[in-house]
Design a protein around this motif. Structure first.
Motif: not given
Length: 383
Positions: A304, A309, A312-313, A355, A357-360, A362
């Motif tokens: 990531v 990201s 991502g969040k 981490d 939720s930061n991955w595009n 997910h």
């Protein structure tokens, strides 16, 4: 040490696959036709065999008779010719006859081989539907008795009896004076005569398949095909994944093609096409092709960064980078030949850890190319 847990998980997964990657084969069904050469094996006990001893000095014959796995073995220790004139001795042993039993069209059966003796291809017929006989039914059972000299048969009858309870027989019903009563299988099967009120035969119940050994003989280099199904587990590697682009909150995410080692476990129902071939008197069972459909689960490592990201969040900065584990699950369709497998897979990625939720990608859908190998084939004996 961020890689320790994923590597340990992958190692345990592969070891587990090695232990459980065994197949439980379900019976492969074959349909028999008149062109097939089928024989019924009949063992006749205590058939005498004559030995002619030429003239000599002394005769000493010692033989031992014992039963091993249902077979009679005769051991002759020594034979010394007599001093005056020839002598004939007789030793009794079991004698096996092969009786031709032409198949009826579309008879359903399974095939099996004795691992210790692959010169015979055995047939296991499907059991007949059960027939119910009610209390008060009069019947007479009979068995076929064979002659040691020429294998001719004659029925031996038991005493007549009248049923006091309901009884079920997995036999074949045959009416008197029909074409079926002239067939070889009828003449060489045990059965029951069901009698009417006047004592005549109303119909026969024939023990068509039970309590007998049947073999199928093929000419040299000829084969018979059959289909078999099995439940199967195997190790799985998906080296190529295609993750599709999308748009979120006005931000566009591009398609992503990744090439990485994705270690996993794959299971499902496999349908295989087999050929049993006669090779100079020995029957060899080989798979020609197989297809498999089933679920899978695998683990991979993904990076990531600022590129992956963007939606991502908390998008990462350009110089930041984080490796996380991703768990994938879905459904795969594979083609297999000689243990090697190739197929198409569809699934979803689920990032693991804080981490994720930061991955595009997910919880996003993907398509992949799968490669695998049936680990049990590495240790299977070769024909």
């Amino acid at each position: 040490m961020p890689y320790i847990k994923p590597l340990l998980f992958a190692f345990i997964l592969l070891v587990t696959t090695n232990v459980f990657a065994q197949m439980t084969e379900l019976p492969g069904v074959i349909r028999l036709h008149r062109r097939h050469h089928i024989f019924k094996l009949v063992s006749i006990p205590d058939c005498p065999k004559m030995y002619n001893l030429p003239a000599g000095s002394t005769t000493t014959v010692t033989h031992e008779k014992k039963i091993t796995n249902g077979k009679t073995e005769i051991k002759v220790e020594s034979i010394i010719p007599p001093s005056s004139g020839a002598v004939t001795i007789s030793i009794s042993s079991d004698k096996e006859y092969k009786i031709p039993i032409p198949a009826e069209n579309n008879e359903r059966a399974t095939l099996y081989l004795d691992e210790k003796d692959k010169t015979k291809l055995y047939i296991n017929y499907f059991i007949m539907s059960q027939i119910r006989l009610l209390p008060g039914t009069t019947l007479r059972e009979y068995t076929q008795t064979y002659n040691c000299k020429d294998s001719t048969t004659a029925p031996t009858y038991a005493d007549m009896k009248t049923l006091t309870d309901t009884v079920f027989y997995a036999y074949r019903k045959v009416m008197p004076d029909t074409r079926e009563t002239t067939q070889a299988w009828f003449k060489h099967s045990d059965g029951i005569e069901v009698l009417n009120s006047s004592g005549a035969v109303a119909y026969y119940l024939v023990n068509r398949y039970n309590n007998a050994k049947y073999i199928l003989e093929l000419d040299n280099r000829y084969y018979v095909p059959y289909t078999s199904s099995s439940f199967h587990l195997s190790a799985l590697v998906i080296p190529i994944k295609v993750r599709f682009g999308f748009t979120r909150n006005g931000m566009k995410v591009k398609d992503d093609v990744s090439a990485a080692v994705n270690v996993g476990l794959y299971g499902g129902i496999k349908t295989s096409r087999y050929h049993i071939t006669n090779r100079a008197g020995t029957y060899i069972n080989n798979v020609s092709s197989s297809w498999r459909l089933g679920p899978f689960i695998n683990l991979s490592a993904v990076t990531v960064d600022s590129v992956t990201s963007t939606v991502g969040k908390i998008p990462m900065k350009k110089e930041d980078k984080q490796t996380i584990a991703a768990l994938s699950t879905g459904v795969g369709f594979m083609y297999e030949v000689k243990g090697a497998q190739i197929g198409a897979f569809a699934g979803w990625d689920f990032g693991m850890g804080s981490d994720a939720s930061n991955w595009n990608y997910h919880k996003r859908f993907w398509l992949g190319l799968g490669l695998g190998y049936k680990i049990s084939d590495l240790f299977a004996p070769k024909e």
